[in-house]
Design an enzyme around this catalytic site. Sequence first.
Site, PDB file in Angstrom:
ATOM      1  CE  LYS A  70      -3.875  -2.335   2.270  1.00 23.90           C
ATOM      2  NZ  LYS A  70      -4.775  -2.354   3.447  1.00 23.90           N
ATOM      3  CB  ALA A 133      -3.876  -2.050   7.466  1.00 31.97           C
ATOM      4  CG  PHE A 221      -7.126  -3.558   9.308  1.00 30.06           C
ATOM      5  CD1 PHE A 221      -7.493  -3.220   8.019  1.00 30.06           C
ATOM      6  CD2 PHE A 221      -7.036  -2.554  10.250  1.00 30.06           C
ATOM      7  CE1 PHE A 221      -7.765  -1.914   7.667  1.00 30.06           C
ATOM      8  CE2 PHE A 221      -7.298  -1.236   9.922  1.00 30.06           C
ATOM      9  CZ  PHE A 221      -7.661  -0.915   8.624  1.00 30.06           C
TER      10      PHE A 221
END
Length: 278
Positions: A70, A133, A221
């Site tokens: 990410k 995250a 998560f």
Amino acid sequence: MITGRTALYGVVGHPVAHSRSPEMQNAAFAKLGVDAAYVALPVAPERIDEALRGAHALGFQGLNVTVPHKPRAASLCHALDPVATAVGAANTLRRTRDGWEGFNTDAPACRTLLEAAGVARGARALLVGAGGAARAAAWALLQLGTELRVAARREEAAAELCRDLAAAVPGADAATADFEDLEAEADAAAVVVNGTSVELPGHEGRLPPLRFRADQVVLDFVYGDTELARAARAGGARLVTGEQVLVRQGALAFTIWTGLPAPEADMARALEAREGAR
């Protein structure tokens, strides 16, 4: 049926075979009659740059990005939405003529779910982790006005996260916490969020056993029957599951790609069907 006109989408990660996004997004395409297919694309960390260039060259219309790509994906996009810019991570990419436009749908998904769980302004929040995250969760928690404490195995990573998000969110209260005393940090918090990848297939390590109370909110998560989720249920805490986060962020991604309202209930049922088949 896949034809020469079928639009292609996918999720890139390492590992990614465990991902439930293909079932969820393909169910959404089928429900609304969108001629599209969504696949899992395993990409090693050292190959993410060429993978994103290759997916664009192959005509993929959109991608989701998961662990560990990410932050790097955000840096490879030619444009970012304000949330992805603030978070420093992108989990949703939309094709443009010039490359990829990056979005972060994890962060607004977390904010919506935490707010619905009753997280109050001024509450003390413990965030475990400092990756993509965790950065999304930090943004959500700071937007909700919590007193954020971040614990990570690498304290410098937690400190960097706090600096970045404090600069991006006016009035933010963010500081590091002691990862070696996670039990005490969790006990002192009203909200506990696991933003690490522990318990994901292919990832080593475990969090220490934690105990929760009925007056706490816990968000994990990682989806599935995790140790953290079991501990939250055992203590009567309000639990936000990884499945809930996955569906909400996936619904936002679907709308970014297609411009259509996502059939969120059908997406959730697709996840439940896969879980029931395991």
